[in-house]
Design an enzyme around this catalytic site. Structure first.
Site, PDB file in Angstrom:
ATOM      1  N   HIS A  38       0.822  -1.215   0.000  1.00 57.03           N
ATOM      2  CA  HIS A  38       0.000   0.000   0.000  1.00 57.03           C
ATOM      3  C   HIS A  38       0.852   1.259   0.000  1.00 57.03           C
ATOM      4  O   HIS A  38       2.002   1.245   0.450  1.00 57.03           O
ATOM      5  CB  HIS A  38      -0.906   0.020   1.241  1.00 57.03           C
ATOM      6  CG  HIS A  38      -2.207  -0.678   1.048  1.00 57.03           C
ATOM      7  ND1 HIS A  38      -3.417  -0.083   1.335  1.00 57.03           N
ATOM      8  CD2 HIS A  38      -2.498  -1.914   0.584  1.00 57.03           C
ATOM      9  CE1 HIS A  38      -4.397  -0.924   1.064  1.00 57.03           C
ATOM     10  NE2 HIS A  38      -3.861  -2.051   0.613  1.00 57.03           N
ATOM     11  N   GLU A 107      -6.086  -0.446  -6.253  1.00 56.20           N
ATOM     12  CA  GLU A 107      -7.114   0.406  -5.646  1.00 56.20           C
ATOM     13  C   GLU A 107      -6.726   1.867  -5.844  1.00 56.20           C
ATOM     14  O   GLU A 107      -5.550   2.227  -5.792  1.00 56.20           O
ATOM     15  CB  GLU A 107      -7.252   0.141  -4.141  1.00 56.20           C
ATOM     16  CG  GLU A 107      -7.600  -1.277  -3.777  1.00 56.20           C
ATOM     17  CD  GLU A 107      -6.355  -2.055  -3.398  1.00 56.20           C
ATOM     18  OE1 GLU A 107      -5.314  -1.452  -3.075  1.00 56.20           O
ATOM     19  OE2 GLU A 107      -6.419  -3.294  -3.458  1.00 56.20           O
TER      20      GLU A 107
END
Length: 323
Positions: A38, A107
């Site tokens: 991330h 994402e």
């Protein structure tokens, strides 16, 4: 017998702590490990997001047996696929063959930092092209191509392992299942959905591993566990079609403002009774999954969780079989 994995959740712990945690997970007997990749945490309360590939490199040196895996890396925006191929080949060498490359379409939360977030159909096309580039580089030799999304100019991996890292692809629908069935060595999903497994099988995935992921919140005080799960993981139940689109932790804060602690407790096993975790893992097994990676919520609770898992949880999970 289902394989049980440990998740290095980069959104909830710093890099040194993550490596310490996976060393402990190896010591207590987890079958494999996975690492999130991330740029942002889901919520500010999680509070971390170190560079996953540095963590993986350190983990490869600090451990000796536990398999490692990116879960998952998006090879289309923050990282060019040729760079992902180089990173994965290096990790396979450092870990002496223990690395699997998990890939996904990404994402908005993480990929928007380098440009505009494309629509879902474009993202799948980008992922398909990226996987083709990575696999070509794993074969050795020079790779050149001008595709719809990526240009590669005489790229070559100069340090290649004898065996390329197996590639997993995260799925959420028929298009991603078709891509995974044709191009991946294993399936990745976060829901115990038999339809995904069957779609993967029809596309060529029959007999390949299927890796799921399950969040839990261990604590001897169940109310404390529920509070922590709500504070850090209430985004988990929104579904991937929503989670993939929101651009910032504050967006997830707003989207989950009406989620109650009881809502989270009904979806995530909380407390110190292994029964809820066993039942949740069983649902993955019954859906056709061969491996399940567990996520303990709370970066500063890993030691106690791992000791409990070794004593109480793992022995019960070892006995699970499909129904």
């Amino acid at each position: 017998m289902v394989q049980i994995g440990y998740t290095m959740m980069t959104e909830q712990a710093g890099p040194r702590q993550l490596v310490d945690h996976v060393v402990h997970a190896e010591d207590v007997g987890f079958d494999f490990s996975v690492t999130s990749d991330h740029a942002f945490p889901w919520l500010r309360t999680q509070g971390h997001s170190p560079y996953a590939w540095s963590v993986l490199g350190a983990a490869a040196q600090a451990t000796s047996e536990i398999p490692l895996m990116s879960f998952v890396t998006c090879p289309t925006m923050r990282y060019h696929p040729a760079v992902v191929a180089q990173k994965a080949a290096t990790l396979q060498l450092l870990s002496e063959g223990r690395f699997r490359l998990g890939l996904g379409s990404g994402e908005n939360l993480n990929e928007h930092i380098v440009g505009d977030w494309p629509p879902a159909d474009v993202r799948i096309g980008m992922l398909r092209e990226a996987v083709e580039i990575i696999k070509a580089l794993f074969e050795g030799g020079h790779v050149s191509r001008r595709g719809e999304h990526f240009t590669v100019d005489s790229a070559k991996l100069w340090d290649l392992p004898d065996q390329a890292p197996p590639i997993g692809i995260a799925v959420s629908g028929d298009r991603s299942c078709e891509l995974a069935g044709r191009h991946a060595d294993l399936l990745i999903a976060v829901e115990p959905d038999r339809d995904l497994v069957e779609s993967f099988d029809r596309a060529g995935g029959a007999g390949k591993p299927r890796v799921g992921q399950l969040a839990l919140c261990y604590d001897t005080d169940r109310e404390a566990a529920v509070r922590r799960a709500h504070e850090q993981f209430r985004w988990f139940g929104m579904g991937w079609k929503v989670n993939a689109e929101l651009p910032h932790p504050d967006s997830f804060e707003t989207a989950t403002r009406f989620v109650r602690p009881d809502d989270v407790a009904s979806a995530i096993p909380c407390g110190d009774d292994p029964k809820g975790v066993v039942e949740a893992v069983q649902r993955f097994v019954d859906a056709g999954f061969t491996e399940v990676a567990l996520v303990q919520i709370g970066g500063d609770t890993q030691h106690d969780y791992l000791e409990w898992a070794a004593e109480k949880l793992l022995p019960e999970l070892r006995a699970l079989t499909g129904r």
